[in-house]
Design an enzyme around this catalytic site. Structure first.
Site, PDB file in Angstrom:
ATOM      1  N   CYS A 134      -6.860   1.622   3.025  1.00  0.00           N
ATOM      2  CA  CYS A 134      -6.460  -0.296   4.031  1.00  0.00           C
ATOM      3  C   CYS A 134      -7.246  -1.303   4.305  1.00  0.00           C
ATOM      4  O   CYS A 134      -7.101  -2.289   3.434  1.00  0.00           O
ATOM      5  CB  CYS A 134      -5.817   0.167   4.979  1.00  0.00           C
ATOM      6  SG  CYS A 134      -6.349   1.088   6.353  1.00  0.00           S
TER       7      CYS A 134
ATOM      8  N   ASP B 276      -0.547  -6.503   5.332  1.00  0.00           N
ATOM      9  CA  ASP B 276      -0.839  -6.093   5.715  1.00  0.00           C
ATOM     10  C   ASP B 276       0.054  -5.370   4.479  1.00  0.00           C
ATOM     11  O   ASP B 276       2.080  -5.053   4.420  1.00  0.00           O
ATOM     12  CB  ASP B 276      -0.155  -5.518   7.322  1.00  0.00           C
ATOM     13  CG  ASP B 276      -0.275  -3.971   8.029  1.00  0.00           C
ATOM     14  OD1 ASP B 276      -0.414  -3.201   6.539  1.00  0.00           O
ATOM     15  OD2 ASP B 276      -0.186  -3.192   8.649  1.00  0.00           O
TER      16      ASP B 276
ATOM     17  N   HIS C 236      -6.221   0.994  10.947  1.00  0.00           N
ATOM     18  CA  HIS C 236      -5.823  -0.015  10.285  1.00  0.00           C
ATOM     19  C   HIS C 236      -6.546  -0.798   9.934  1.00  0.00           C
ATOM     20  O   HIS C 236      -6.548  -2.118  10.226  1.00  0.00           O
ATOM     21  CB  HIS C 236      -4.347   0.062  10.170  1.00  0.00           C
ATOM     22  CG  HIS C 236      -3.477  -0.122   9.010  1.00  0.00           C
ATOM     23  ND1 HIS C 236      -3.976   0.427   8.002  1.00  0.00           N
ATOM     24  CD2 HIS C 236      -2.948  -1.462   9.249  1.00  0.00           C
ATOM     25  CE1 HIS C 236      -2.871  -0.938   7.052  1.00  0.00           C
ATOM     26  NE2 HIS C 236      -2.757  -1.487   7.608  1.00  0.00           N
TER      27      HIS C 236
ATOM     28  N   GLN D 121       0.275  -1.426   0.239  1.00  0.00           N
ATOM     29  CA  GLN D 121      -0.057   0.095  -0.368  1.00  0.00           C
ATOM     30  C   GLN D 121       0.695   1.225  -0.122  1.00  0.00           C
ATOM     31  O   GLN D 121       1.416   1.439   1.012  1.00  0.00           O
ATOM     32  CB  GLN D 121      -0.558  -0.449   0.717  1.00  0.00           C
ATOM     33  CG  GLN D 121      -1.828   1.064   1.269  1.00  0.00           C
ATOM     34  CD  GLN D 121      -2.742   1.228   2.246  1.00  0.00           C
ATOM     35  OE1 GLN D 121      -2.694   0.136   3.489  1.00  0.00           O
ATOM     36  NE2 GLN D 121      -3.703   2.492   2.496  1.00  0.00           N
TER      37      GLN D 121
END
Length: 188
Positions: free
Chosen positions: A73, A158, A143, A65
Site C-alpha cells: 500500500c 486508495d 494502511h 491493489q
C-alpha cells in the site's frame, strides 16, 4: 524516479502552524492510518457513491491493489502521488505509467504485481528506511492512502477501494488544508 525540485517531506501535524512548514506547492499527501477504525465506513461510502455517482477526472491514474501485491500500500500510495502530481518522473515508474494507457485500474494492479523492476525498487526502498520492514504478507493493521488535487478536486486514492473518492473542490493554494480537513473528518 522523482526529479528535482520535488521531494517527499514529513507532515508533523494537522494544525495550521504545522502545515505552514510544508514546502509549497504541495501536490500530494500520503496518510498512514490504523485500518480497524476506518474499515467499517468503507462499504456504506462505496454504496452511496455507486447509487449517487461522483465526478471523477479522466486525468486520474488509479491502481487497484490486489492481494498478489501483499503489503504494497505504501508503494501504491507513492505511485498514486507521483502519477497524479504533475511532477517530472523518470525511469521504471515513468515507463510503467506510460505503458498502462487504456488499461482498467484492476489491469494496472495486476501488471504492477508482475512488474519486477518496480517490485525490486519498492523492496529496496523499504529496506532502506529507519524501521524494520515487515514481511510482505504480514497482517499489519495499518494502511497507506494518498490524496491528490486533480482538475480542481481533491481525490482520495486508495488501491483497496473500488475507485477514487472525490472529496470536493480544492485549489493549489488550499490543497494541503483541504487534505488535512478530510483526514480530520474521516480518518480521526
Amino acid at each position: 524516479g522523482l526529479q528535482e525540485p520535488w521531494e517527499f517531506v514529513d507532515v508533523f501535524g494537522l494544525d495550521d502552524e504545522l502545515l505552514c512548514m510544508v514546502p509549497q506547492p504541495c501536490v500530494a499527501v500520503t496518510l498512514l492510518f490504523p485500518t480497524a477504525k476506518i474499515r467499517p465506513h468503507r462499504e456504506p461510502q462505496r454504496k452511496q457513491i455507486e447509487a449517487e455517482g461522483q465526478l471523477l477526472s479522466d486525468k486520474l491514474f488509479f491502481v487497484k491493489q490486489h492481494d498478489d501485491l501483499g503489503n504494497a500500500c505504501g508503494t501504491i500510495a507513492a505511485v498514486h502521488a507521483l502519477a497524479n502530481s504533475g511532477a517530472s518522473i523518470a525511469g521504471p515508474l515513468q515507463d510503467f505509467i506510460a505503458s498502462q494507457k487504456g488499461c482498467t485500474p484492476s489491469e494496472v494492479g495486476y501488471k504492477l504485481a508482475e512488474e519486477n523492476t518496480m517490485k525490486q525498487a519498492s523492496e529496496d526502498s523499504a529496506q532502506g528506511g529507519q524501521t524494520e520492514t515487515p514481511e510482505r504478507e504480514a497482517a499489519l493493521g495499518y494502511h497507506f492512502v494518498c490524496f491528490v488535487p486533480v482538475d480542481g478536486h481533491i481525490y482520495e486514492m486508495d488501491g483497496r477501494k473500488a475507485f477514487p473518492i472525490n472529496h470536493g473542490q480544492t485549489t493549489e493554494e488550499t490543497f494541503l488544508l483541504d487534505a488535512a480537513r478530510v483526514v480530520k473528518e474521516q480518518f480521526m
